[in-house]
Design a protein around this motif. Structure first.
Motif, PDB file in Angstrom:
ATOM      1  N   ARG A  33      39.558 -96.852 -48.168  1.00  0.00           N
ATOM      2  CA  ARG A  33      39.687 -97.540 -46.952  1.00  0.00           C
ATOM      3  C   ARG A  33      40.633 -98.464 -46.894  1.00  0.00           C
ATOM      4  O   ARG A  33      41.724 -98.357 -45.878  1.00  0.00           O
ATOM      5  CB  ARG A  33      38.297 -98.177 -46.470  1.00  0.00           C
ATOM      6  N   GLU A  38      43.722 -99.515 -43.766  1.00  0.00           N
ATOM      7  CA  GLU A  38      42.448-100.595 -43.148  1.00  0.00           C
ATOM      8  C   GLU A  38      42.924-102.075 -43.432  1.00  0.00           C
ATOM      9  O   GLU A  38      43.528-102.066 -44.551  1.00  0.00           O
ATOM     10  CB  GLU A  38      41.137-100.171 -43.278  1.00  0.00           C
ATOM     11  N   LYS A  39      42.861-103.117 -42.633  1.00  0.00           N
ATOM     12  CA  LYS A  39      42.929-104.372 -43.030  1.00  0.00           C
ATOM     13  C   LYS A  39      41.879-104.691 -43.898  1.00  0.00           C
ATOM     14  O   LYS A  39      40.780-104.226 -43.593  1.00  0.00           O
ATOM     15  CB  LYS A  39      43.256-105.408 -42.035  1.00  0.00           C
ATOM     16  N   GLU A  41      40.319-107.446 -43.982  1.00  0.00           N
ATOM     17  CA  GLU A  41      39.269-107.964 -43.181  1.00  0.00           C
ATOM     18  C   GLU A  41      38.380-107.106 -42.369  1.00  0.00           C
ATOM     19  O   GLU A  41      37.362-107.311 -42.145  1.00  0.00           O
ATOM     20  CB  GLU A  41      40.081-109.086 -42.106  1.00  0.00           C
ATOM     21  N   GLU A  42      38.814-106.223 -42.021  1.00  0.00           N
ATOM     22  CA  GLU A  42      37.907-104.827 -41.541  1.00  0.00           C
ATOM     23  C   GLU A  42      37.138-104.463 -42.454  1.00  0.00           C
ATOM     24  O   GLU A  42      35.838-104.396 -42.104  1.00  0.00           O
ATOM     25  CB  GLU A  42      38.952-103.941 -40.885  1.00  0.00           C
ATOM     26  N   VAL A  43      37.467-104.177 -43.705  1.00  0.00           N
ATOM     27  CA  VAL A  43      36.682-103.658 -44.755  1.00  0.00           C
ATOM     28  C   VAL A  43      35.505-104.637 -44.862  1.00  0.00           C
ATOM     29  O   VAL A  43      34.478-104.197 -44.981  1.00  0.00           O
ATOM     30  CB  VAL A  43      37.345-103.239 -45.858  1.00  0.00           C
ATOM     31  N   GLU A  44      35.782-106.022 -45.056  1.00  0.00           N
ATOM     32  CA  GLU A  44      35.169-107.224 -45.296  1.00  0.00           C
ATOM     33  C   GLU A  44      33.906-107.123 -44.224  1.00  0.00           C
ATOM     34  O   GLU A  44      32.758-107.027 -44.601  1.00  0.00           O
ATOM     35  CB  GLU A  44      35.778-108.591 -45.472  1.00  0.00           C
ATOM     36  N   ASP A  45      34.228-107.052 -43.232  1.00  0.00           N
ATOM     37  CA  ASP A  45      33.416-107.013 -41.844  1.00  0.00           C
ATOM     38  C   ASP A  45      32.462-106.033 -42.008  1.00  0.00           C
ATOM     39  O   ASP A  45      31.344-105.841 -41.618  1.00  0.00           O
ATOM     40  CB  ASP A  45      34.109-107.225 -40.738  1.00  0.00           C
ATOM     41  N   ASP A  46      32.842-104.683 -42.101  1.00  0.00           N
ATOM     42  CA  ASP A  46      32.095-103.524 -42.060  1.00  0.00           C
ATOM     43  C   ASP A  46      31.134-103.330 -43.045  1.00  0.00           C
ATOM     44  O   ASP A  46      30.001-102.927 -42.846  1.00  0.00           O
ATOM     45  CB  ASP A  46      32.964-102.222 -42.194  1.00  0.00           C
ATOM     46  N   TYR A  47      31.484-103.968 -44.239  1.00  0.00           N
ATOM     47  CA  TYR A  47      30.451-103.878 -45.458  1.00  0.00           C
ATOM     48  C   TYR A  47      29.872-105.199 -45.759  1.00  0.00           C
ATOM     49  O   TYR A  47      29.023-105.234 -46.787  1.00  0.00           O
ATOM     50  CB  TYR A  47      31.231-103.272 -46.562  1.00  0.00           C
TER      51      TYR A  47
END
Length: 75
Positions: A33, A38-39, A41-47
């Protein structure tokens, strides 16, 4: 078994793939990802991960890319 700080491998979880400690999220998924643009922060939020967990994934990937022996010794 912890194979690197924050990264574990267990044959019963995700077919033994390296995963983020305490989760069933494998390293390759997170790397893919981030590599796709992807940023973090986006990966942090999604998972629901922390920045430290993401950094552990990146550090593990760098470690493996250097072909170094495991950083964590078995008990």
């Amino acid at each position: 078994m912890e194979v690197f700080p924050g990264i574990t491998m267990d044959p019963e979880i995700r077919f033994g793939k390296p995963c983020i400690k305490g989760t069933r999220i494998d390293v390759a998924t997170i790397l893919g990802r981030i590599a796709s643009g992807e940023k973090i922060e986006e990966v942090e939020d999604d998972y629901k991960l922390t920045r430290d967990q993401i950094m552990a994934v990146l550090a593990y990937a760098a470690h493996v890319a250097q072909h170094l022996p495991p950083a964590v010794k078995s008990a």
